[in-house]
Design a protein around this motif. Sequence first.
Motif, PDB file in Angstrom:
ATOM      1  N   LEU A  91       0.832  -1.195   0.000  1.00  0.00           N
ATOM      2  CA  LEU A  91       0.000   0.000   0.000  1.00  0.00           C
ATOM      3  C   LEU A  91       0.872   1.253   0.000  1.00  0.00           C
ATOM      4  O   LEU A  91       0.645   2.182  -0.783  1.00  0.00           O
ATOM      5  CB  LEU A  91      -0.928  -0.009   1.219  1.00  0.00           C
ATOM      6  CG  LEU A  91      -1.862   1.183   1.375  1.00  0.00           C
ATOM      7  CD1 LEU A  91      -2.835   1.277   0.219  1.00  0.00           C
ATOM      8  CD2 LEU A  91      -2.610   1.074   2.698  1.00  0.00           C
ATOM      9  N   ALA A  92       1.894   1.279   0.828  1.00  0.00           N
ATOM     10  CA  ALA A  92       2.792   2.435   0.910  1.00  0.00           C
ATOM     11  C   ALA A  92       3.527   2.646  -0.415  1.00  0.00           C
ATOM     12  O   ALA A  92       3.660   3.784  -0.888  1.00  0.00           O
ATOM     13  CB  ALA A  92       3.786   2.250   2.054  1.00  0.00           C
ATOM     14  N   LEU A  93       3.995   1.569  -1.015  1.00  0.00           N
ATOM     15  CA  LEU A  93       4.718   1.682  -2.277  1.00  0.00           C
ATOM     16  C   LEU A  93       3.816   2.238  -3.375  1.00  0.00           C
ATOM     17  O   LEU A  93       4.201   3.155  -4.106  1.00  0.00           O
ATOM     18  CB  LEU A  93       5.269   0.308  -2.670  1.00  0.00           C
ATOM     19  CG  LEU A  93       6.272   0.280  -3.814  1.00  0.00           C
ATOM     20  CD1 LEU A  93       7.281  -0.840  -3.597  1.00  0.00           C
ATOM     21  CD2 LEU A  93       5.614   0.108  -5.150  1.00  0.00           C
ATOM     22  N   LEU A  94       2.598   1.718  -3.478  1.00  0.00           N
ATOM     23  CA  LEU A  94       1.673   2.188  -4.510  1.00  0.00           C
ATOM     24  C   LEU A  94       1.183   3.609  -4.222  1.00  0.00           C
ATOM     25  O   LEU A  94       0.998   4.398  -5.148  1.00  0.00           O
ATOM     26  CB  LEU A  94       0.492   1.226  -4.654  1.00  0.00           C
ATOM     27  CG  LEU A  94       0.828  -0.146  -5.250  1.00  0.00           C
ATOM     28  CD1 LEU A  94      -0.415  -1.032  -5.299  1.00  0.00           C
ATOM     29  CD2 LEU A  94       1.455  -0.025  -6.625  1.00  0.00           C
ATOM     30  N   GLU A  95       0.996   3.962  -2.945  1.00  0.00           N
ATOM     31  CA  GLU A  95       0.593   5.328  -2.610  1.00  0.00           C
ATOM     32  C   GLU A  95       1.702   6.325  -2.962  1.00  0.00           C
ATOM     33  O   GLU A  95       1.416   7.420  -3.457  1.00  0.00           O
ATOM     34  CB  GLU A  95       0.218   5.444  -1.136  1.00  0.00           C
ATOM     35  CG  GLU A  95      -1.159   4.881  -0.843  1.00  0.00           C
ATOM     36  CD  GLU A  95      -1.541   4.945   0.625  1.00  0.00           C
ATOM     37  OE1 GLU A  95      -0.650   5.041   1.500  1.00  0.00           O
ATOM     38  OE2 GLU A  95      -2.755   4.905   0.896  1.00  0.00           O
ATOM     39  N   ALA A  96       2.963   5.949  -2.712  1.00  0.00           N
ATOM     40  CA  ALA A  96       4.087   6.821  -3.075  1.00  0.00           C
ATOM     41  C   ALA A  96       4.129   7.018  -4.588  1.00  0.00           C
ATOM     42  O   ALA A  96       4.362   8.128  -5.075  1.00  0.00           O
ATOM     43  CB  ALA A  96       5.406   6.231  -2.567  1.00  0.00           C
ATOM     44  N   HIS A  97       3.891   5.947  -5.318  1.00  0.00           N
ATOM     45  CA  HIS A  97       3.864   6.052  -6.782  1.00  0.00           C
ATOM     46  C   HIS A  97       2.707   6.950  -7.215  1.00  0.00           C
ATOM     47  O   HIS A  97       2.862   7.791  -8.107  1.00  0.00           O
ATOM     48  CB  HIS A  97       3.752   4.664  -7.409  1.00  0.00           C
ATOM     49  CG  HIS A  97       3.802   4.683  -8.907  1.00  0.00           C
ATOM     50  ND1 HIS A  97       4.893   5.110  -9.613  1.00  0.00           N
ATOM     51  CD2 HIS A  97       2.856   4.360  -9.825  1.00  0.00           C
ATOM     52  CE1 HIS A  97       4.645   5.045 -10.913  1.00  0.00           C
ATOM     53  NE2 HIS A  97       3.414   4.599 -11.062  1.00  0.00           N
ATOM     54  N   ARG A  98       1.564   6.799  -6.574  1.00  0.00           N
ATOM     55  CA  ARG A  98       0.394   7.632  -6.893  1.00  0.00           C
ATOM     56  C   ARG A  98       0.711   9.110  -6.637  1.00  0.00           C
ATOM     57  O   ARG A  98       0.337   9.978  -7.433  1.00  0.00           O
ATOM     58  CB  ARG A  98      -0.805   7.166  -6.063  1.00  0.00           C
ATOM     59  CG  ARG A  98      -2.029   8.046  -6.118  1.00  0.00           C
ATOM     60  CD  ARG A  98      -2.576   8.086  -7.523  1.00  0.00           C
ATOM     61  NE  ARG A  98      -3.548   9.150  -7.645  1.00  0.00           N
ATOM     62  CZ  ARG A  98      -4.766   8.984  -8.098  1.00  0.00           C
ATOM     63  NH1 ARG A  98      -5.171   7.795  -8.483  1.00  0.00           N
ATOM     64  NH2 ARG A  98      -5.570   9.997  -8.198  1.00  0.00           N
TER      65      ARG A  98
END
Length: 164
Positions: A93-100
């Motif tokens: 979740l953190a990785l995808l949120e950072a990408h977002r």
Amino acid sequence: MPERNRPPDEHRYTITEVARLTGLRAHTLRWYEEMGLVTDVGRGPGGRRSYEVSHLRWLDFLAQVRETGMTVADLTRYVELVRKGEESVSERLALLEAHRCRLDDQAARLERCLRHLDARLASYRLAEQRLAPTTERTSSRSRRPAPPASATGRPTGAPVPAYA
């Protein structure tokens, strides 16, 4: 498209079929497998790759995040986290949120650029409208040939406005 001798419920695809269906090149599919981004690819007769529908869904996800600019390093990290299972949901979740967030920043920059471009286009359209009647009157009265154009398309010796 599945081979004719396979039962329809198996849904297995050759690398050529997967390339056609996903838009990814066969070389990319092999590289994704080599990098560990795609796993459990079966082998058919002669050792040929045999993909399932689940591979197609996964490849679609990979293609989407790569198209948004996710780095291979982040993608590899994401795949490692997926393999860890439920315990890594927070990290994923953190990785995808950072990408977002990176995508949101990029979208905001692009939006600013588009506003500037639209303003420039609008000024050129106004200038074109303003100049159109003048050009028509001048060309109908004057039969002189236009001055030769340079490689830039402007008449030779014509000044280049600083704002152009």
